[in-house]
Design a protein around this motif. Structure first.
Motif, short mmCIF file in Angstrom:
data_model
loop_
_atom_site.label_atom_id
_atom_site.label_comp_id
_atom_site.label_asym_id
_atom_site.label_seq_id
_atom_site.Cartn_x
_atom_site.Cartn_y
_atom_site.Cartn_z
N SER A 157 -10.50 -0.27 -6.45
CA SER A 157 -9.20 -0.23 -5.79
C SER A 157 -9.34 -0.45 -4.29
CB SER A 157 -8.53 1.12 -6.07
OG SER A 157 -7.36 1.25 -5.33
N ARG A 158 -10.29 0.25 -3.66
CA ARG A 158 -10.50 0.09 -2.22
C ARG A 158 -10.90 -1.34 -1.88
NH1 ARG A 158 -14.04 5.54 -0.89
NH2 ARG A 158 -12.33 7.03 -1.12
N LEU A 159 -11.79 -1.91 -2.69
CA LEU A 159 -12.23 -3.29 -2.44
C LEU A 159 -11.07 -4.26 -2.59
CD1 LEU A 159 -14.57 -5.16 -1.75
CD2 LEU A 159 -15.06 -5.31 -4.20
N HIS A 160 -10.29 -4.11 -3.64
CA HIS A 160 -9.13 -4.98 -3.86
C HIS A 160 -8.16 -4.89 -2.69
CE1 HIS A 160 -5.76 -6.95 -5.84
NE2 HIS A 160 -5.03 -5.92 -5.47
N ASN A 161 -7.82 -3.67 -2.28
CA ASN A 161 -6.89 -3.48 -1.17
C ASN A 161 -7.45 -4.01 0.14
OD1 ASN A 161 -4.91 -2.30 -2.79
ND2 ASN A 161 -5.80 -0.27 -2.55
N CYS A 162 -8.74 -3.83 0.35
CA CYS A 162 -9.39 -4.31 1.56
C CYS A 162 -9.32 -5.84 1.64
CB CYS A 162 -10.83 -3.84 1.61
SG CYS A 162 -11.72 -4.34 3.10
N ILE A 163 -9.68 -6.50 0.55
CA ILE A 163 -9.64 -7.96 0.53
C ILE A 163 -8.22 -8.47 0.73
CG2 ILE A 163 -9.99 -9.99 -0.95
CD1 ILE A 163 -12.45 -8.47 -2.10
N ARG A 164 -7.27 -7.83 0.06
CA ARG A 164 -5.86 -8.20 0.22
C ARG A 164 -5.45 -8.07 1.70
NH1 ARG A 164 -2.57 -3.86 -1.90
NH2 ARG A 164 -2.89 -3.16 0.23
N ASP A 165 -5.82 -6.97 2.33
CA ASP A 165 -5.46 -6.75 3.74
C ASP A 165 -6.14 -7.76 4.65
OD1 ASP A 165 -3.99 -4.61 2.80
OD2 ASP A 165 -5.37 -3.07 3.55
N ILE A 166 -7.38 -8.11 4.37
CA ILE A 166 -8.10 -9.11 5.19
C ILE A 166 -7.39 -10.46 5.07
CG2 ILE A 166 -10.22 -10.48 5.37
CD1 ILE A 166 -11.76 -7.90 4.63
N ILE A 167 -7.07 -10.85 3.86
CA ILE A 167 -6.40 -12.15 3.64
C ILE A 167 -5.06 -12.18 4.35
CG2 ILE A 167 -5.31 -13.61 1.89
CD1 ILE A 167 -7.66 -12.79 0.02
N ARG A 168 -4.29 -11.11 4.22
CA ARG A 168 -2.97 -11.04 4.90
C ARG A 168 -3.13 -11.18 6.41
NH1 ARG A 168 -0.04 -6.05 1.75
NH2 ARG A 168 0.49 -7.19 -0.14
N GLU A 169 -4.12 -10.47 6.96
CA GLU A 169 -4.31 -10.51 8.42
C GLU A 169 -4.81 -11.88 8.87
OE1 GLU A 169 -4.14 -9.31 12.35
OE2 GLU A 169 -3.18 -8.47 10.56
N LEU A 170 -5.71 -12.49 8.11
CA LEU A 170 -6.18 -13.84 8.45
C LEU A 170 -5.03 -14.84 8.37
CD1 LEU A 170 -9.66 -13.93 6.65
CD2 LEU A 170 -9.26 -13.83 9.12
N GLU A 171 -4.16 -14.69 7.39
CA GLU A 171 -2.97 -15.56 7.28
C GLU A 171 -2.05 -15.32 8.48
OE1 GLU A 171 -1.45 -14.49 3.42
OE2 GLU A 171 -2.61 -16.08 2.43
N ARG A 172 -1.84 -14.05 8.82
CA ARG A 172 -0.97 -13.71 9.96
C ARG A 172 -1.49 -14.32 11.25
NH1 ARG A 172 -0.34 -10.76 14.16
NH2 ARG A 172 -2.27 -9.61 14.08
N ARG A 173 -2.81 -14.35 11.41
CA ARG A 173 -3.44 -14.91 12.60
C ARG A 173 -3.53 -16.44 12.54
NH1 ARG A 173 -8.42 -10.74 14.01
NH2 ARG A 173 -7.17 -8.84 13.96
N GLY A 174 -3.16 -17.03 11.41
CA GLY A 174 -3.20 -18.48 11.27
C GLY A 174 -4.59 -19.04 11.06
N ILE A 175 -5.51 -18.22 10.59
CA ILE A 175 -6.88 -18.65 10.39
C ILE A 175 -7.06 -19.29 9.02
CG2 ILE A 175 -9.28 -17.85 10.21
CD1 ILE A 175 -8.51 -15.76 12.37
#
Length: 176
Positions: A157-175
């Motif tokens: 669960s922690r890994l899934h949520n972490c990856i989801r949060d990383i992807i969201r933040e990278l998308e938000r930053r336009g990376i």
């Protein structure tokens, strides 16, 4: 087999064997702690305290896992205790990138690597530790659960949520 031999000698008081175990596993421990804290100076303190605790408790080590796994478990607990005492998250230090001379630096571009580390530093140590242990050190879910002292489902669960949060933040930053 060599590691088991060194462990047995170290348990019997052979300082040379203990030193060899520390020297062989130091890069793994140091790399993990640097990624967790984002601060090379603080990492050095945590690594030293970890090695001291390991030396004092070598007779308690049960070699059902690798020695490096045991050191990472101790290091995680030292870091967790430090967070509890200080009630603060240490910001990432740009010097960390220079210290991270490992394979992942060659595979992941410096910008993406730095961005991911910056994002990880804003997450709880629980999510950060699961991600680092899985993606930088290739530990299995069972090993991560043992290191962190939590159920396998929690690790997933922690890994899934972490990856989801990383992807969201990278998308938000336009990376990505």
């Amino acid at each position: 087999m060599e590691e088991l031999n060194l462990i047995e000698k170290a348990k019997q008081g052979n300082k040379g064997a203990l030193n060899t175990l520390f020297v062989e596993n130091y890069p793994i421990l140091k790399g993990y702690i640097i990624k967790m804290t984002g601060n090379p100076d603080l990492s050095q303190d945590i690594v030293q305290e970890t090695l001291l605790k390991a030396a004092m408790n070598i007779k308690k080590f049960n070699p059902k896992a690798k020695f490096s796994t045991w050191l990472i478990t101790i290091g995680t607990n030292v870091y967790r205790d430090m967070l509890r005492k200080n009630k603060q998250v240490i910001p990432i230090d740009d010097a960390m990138i220079a210290e991270g001379n490992s394979v992942e630096d060659e595979v992941i571009s410096k910008i993406e690597y730095k961005e991911i580390l910056n994002i990880l530093q804003k997450m709880s140590y629980e999510k950060r530790s699961v991600f680092i242990l899985k993606h930088y050190y290739s530990y299995k879910y069972e090993e991560i659960a043992e290191i962190l002292g939590c159920p396998i489902g929690t690790v997933r669960s922690r890994l899934h949520n972490c990856i989801r949060d990383i992807i969201r933040e990278l998308e938000r930053r336009g990376i990505i």
